[in-house]
Design an enzyme around this catalytic site. Structure first.
Site, PDB file in Angstrom:
ATOM      1  CE1 TYR A  69     103.140  35.174  82.846  1.00  0.00           C
ATOM      2  CE2 TYR A  69     105.331  36.157  82.838  1.00  0.00           C
ATOM      3  CZ  TYR A  69     104.050  36.082  82.335  1.00  0.00           C
ATOM      4  OH  TYR A  69     103.658  36.937  81.338  1.00  0.00           O
ATOM      5  NE  ARG A  72      99.659  36.592  86.017  1.00  0.00           N
ATOM      6  CZ  ARG A  72      99.557  36.722  84.694  1.00  0.00           C
ATOM      7  NH1 ARG A  72     100.565  37.197  83.996  1.00  0.00           N
ATOM      8  NH2 ARG A  72      98.444  36.394  84.071  1.00  0.00           N
ATOM      9  CD  GLN A 103      90.791  38.098  75.672  1.00  0.00           C
ATOM     10  OE1 GLN A 103      91.439  39.089  75.368  1.00  0.00           O
ATOM     11  NE2 GLN A 103      89.563  38.181  76.144  1.00  0.00           N
ATOM     12  CG  HIS A 121      96.285  35.746  75.341  1.00  0.00           C
ATOM     13  ND1 HIS A 121      95.627  36.830  75.887  1.00  0.00           N
ATOM     14  CD2 HIS A 121      96.302  35.955  73.999  1.00  0.00           C
ATOM     15  CE1 HIS A 121      95.267  37.653  74.910  1.00  0.00           C
ATOM     16  NE2 HIS A 121      95.651  37.150  73.760  1.00  0.00           N
ATOM     17  CB  SER A 203      89.150  45.505  78.665  1.00  0.00           C
ATOM     18  OG  SER A 203      90.353  44.877  78.270  1.00  0.00           O
TER      19      SER A 203
HETATM   20  N1  APR Z   1      82.604  39.785  85.990  1.00  0.00           N
HETATM   21  C1  APR Z   1      82.659  40.139  84.680  1.00  0.00           C
HETATM   22  N2  APR Z   1      83.522  41.058  84.212  1.00  0.00           N
HETATM   23  C2  APR Z   1      84.355  41.639  85.099  1.00  0.00           C
HETATM   24  C3  APR Z   1      84.337  41.326  86.481  1.00  0.00           C
HETATM   25  C4  APR Z   1      83.417  40.345  86.911  1.00  0.00           C
HETATM   26  N3  APR Z   1      83.345  39.991  88.189  1.00  0.00           N
HETATM   27  N4  APR Z   1      85.294  42.083  87.090  1.00  0.00           N
HETATM   28  C5  APR Z   1      85.875  42.819  86.145  1.00  0.00           C
HETATM   29  N5  APR Z   1      85.312  42.569  84.935  1.00  0.00           N
HETATM   30  C6  APR Z   1      85.636  43.140  83.642  1.00  0.00           C
HETATM   31  C7  APR Z   1      86.219  44.528  83.676  1.00  0.00           C
HETATM   32  O1  APR Z   1      85.193  45.520  83.675  1.00  0.00           O
HETATM   33  C8  APR Z   1      87.031  44.556  82.385  1.00  0.00           C
HETATM   34  O2  APR Z   1      86.250  44.999  81.285  1.00  0.00           O
HETATM   35  O3  APR Z   1      86.653  42.330  83.092  1.00  0.00           O
HETATM   36  C9  APR Z   1      87.416  43.088  82.168  1.00  0.00           C
HETATM   37  C10 APR Z   1      88.878  42.765  82.414  1.00  0.00           C
HETATM   38  O4  APR Z   1      89.638  43.407  81.423  1.00  0.00           O
HETATM   39  P1  APR Z   1      91.234  43.243  81.365  1.00  0.00           P
HETATM   40  O5  APR Z   1      91.769  43.394  82.742  1.00  0.00           O
HETATM   41  O6  APR Z   1      91.722  44.151  80.304  1.00  0.00           O
HETATM   42  O7  APR Z   1      91.434  41.708  80.939  1.00  0.00           O
HETATM   43  P2  APR Z   1      91.369  41.032  79.508  1.00  0.00           P
HETATM   44  O8  APR Z   1      90.327  41.660  78.636  1.00  0.00           O
HETATM   45  O9  APR Z   1      91.280  39.562  79.756  1.00  0.00           O
HETATM   46  O10 APR Z   1      92.808  41.357  78.923  1.00  0.00           O
HETATM   47  C11 APR Z   1      93.156  40.795  77.677  1.00  0.00           C
HETATM   48  O11 APR Z   1      95.421  41.488  77.876  1.00  0.00           O
HETATM   49  O12 APR Z   1      97.165  41.823  79.333  1.00  0.00           O
HETATM   50  C12 APR Z   1      96.676  41.034  78.332  1.00  0.00           C
HETATM   51  O13 APR Z   1      97.200  38.800  77.898  1.00  0.00           O
HETATM   52  C13 APR Z   1      96.517  39.615  78.809  1.00  0.00           C
HETATM   53  O14 APR Z   1      94.758  38.054  78.288  1.00  0.00           O
HETATM   54  C14 APR Z   1      95.005  39.373  78.701  1.00  0.00           C
HETATM   55  C15 APR Z   1      94.594  40.386  77.665  1.00  0.00           C
END
Ligand code: APR
Length: 263
Positions: A69, A72, A103, A121, A203
């Site tokens: 952490y 990060r 999030q 989160h 996502s």
């Molecule tokens: N602009 C917009 N979207 C983007 C970009 C960008 N430049 N780059 C990537 N993405 C999209 C990807 O296509 C993907 O759908 O952002 C999304 C990121 O998804 P994740 O990595 O799954 O992140 P997130 O949805 O925030 O995850 C949710 O999961 O691990 C836990 O607690 C953690 O808060 C997090 C939660």
């Protein structure tokens, strides 16, 4: 599908009285903060996040988890808000009834000028006593001002709580933990009563946060997604804008208030 000039989305946004902006890791990607699940740039590629981001992992190896952490947190400190964060701050300033729900555990929305951010989160910047959450966070943070370059996987002992000497833990929500109740309640309420929800860079697979855009859609709001890739949220979104946050959001904001000024 609208992908280049988001005119229809701009009209909805420009006309909205209550807007929710719901963000995930993708909003911070163009600031250099890795996402979680992207194949090439995501944290999952290099770490088994699910094994680091749990209460059990911290209990078993606090130095490893704190070190991760801390790594990060330093990356976020060096990052700057991108035009996507700035566009969201503009929406918040333009639409009095707007709510930003994230999030993300970074502070890039705040540094872009968004006033009140709901962090579902938690935050990288709110560590707390592992035993008594209410203990004042008066511990000394040994990493602040430490010039040592952190590398991935470096172990760092967490500080101790000044009240009870228990370990201090990151103030984030780990897998298997409940979301902060007040934040979740406020987020659900905002989603259920908005006209437009913009979901950006998530996502949409981690619950209960992923319910937020679905609640808005069920309550009759227009849900607009900004994401370069398809996601499971595509089907609940009235409009899917395929592009990055830093490209799409400034254009959307400019078009939204041009569109309303024209009428
Ligand atoms: N602009 C917009 N979207 C983007 C970009 C960008 N430049 N780059 C990537 N993405 C999209 C990807 O296509 C993907 O759908 O952002 C999304 C990121 O998804 P994740 O990595 O799954 O992140 P997130 O949805 O925030 O995850 C949710 O999961 O691990 C836990 O607690 C953690 O808060 C997090 C939660």
């Amino acid at each position: 599908m609208e992908s280049v000039l988001p005119h229809r989305a701009a009209r909805f946004l420009g006309d909205a009285r209550r807007v929710v902006i719901f963000t995930g890791a993708g909003i911070s990607a163009e600031s250099g903060v890795p996402t979680f699940r992207d194949d090439l740039t995501g944290l999952w590629a290099r770490f088994d996040v699910q094994r680091l981001a749990t209460p059990e992992a911290f209990h078993a190896d606090p130095d490893l988890v704190w070190g991760w952490y801390e790594w990060r947190r330093r990356r976020v400190r060096r990052a700057e808000p991108n035009p996507g964060h700035l566009a969201i701050a503009t929406i918040e300033a333009r639409v009095p009834g707007s709510t930003v729900i994230t999030q993300n555990v970074d502070d890039l929305h705040e540094r872009a000028g968004t006033g009140a951010v709901i962090h579902l989160h938690g935050s990288l910047f709110a560590p707390r006593c592992v035993t008594v959450a209410a203990h004042p966070a008066t511990f000394q943070d040994p990493q602040d001002g430490d010039a040592v370059e952190l590398h991935e996987g470096r172990r760092i002992p967490p500080p101790r709580c000044a009240s009870c000497a228990a370990l201090v833990r990151p103030g984030v929500v780990w897998f298997g933990e409940a979301l902060p109740e007040a934040a979740l309640t406020a987020a659900v309420e905002a989603a259920a009563t908005c006209d437009v929800l913009l979901t950006v860079g998530t996502s949409g697979v981690v619950y209960p946060a992923a319910e937020i855009p679905r609640i808005a859609a069920r309550s009759g709001a227009t849900v607009i997604q900004v994401n370069p890739e398809p996601t499971p949220l595509d089907q609940v979104c009235a409009i899917n804008l395929r592009g990055t946050a830093a490209q799409v959001l400034p254009a959307l904001v400019a078009a939204a208030w041009e569109a309303t000024a024209e009428r």
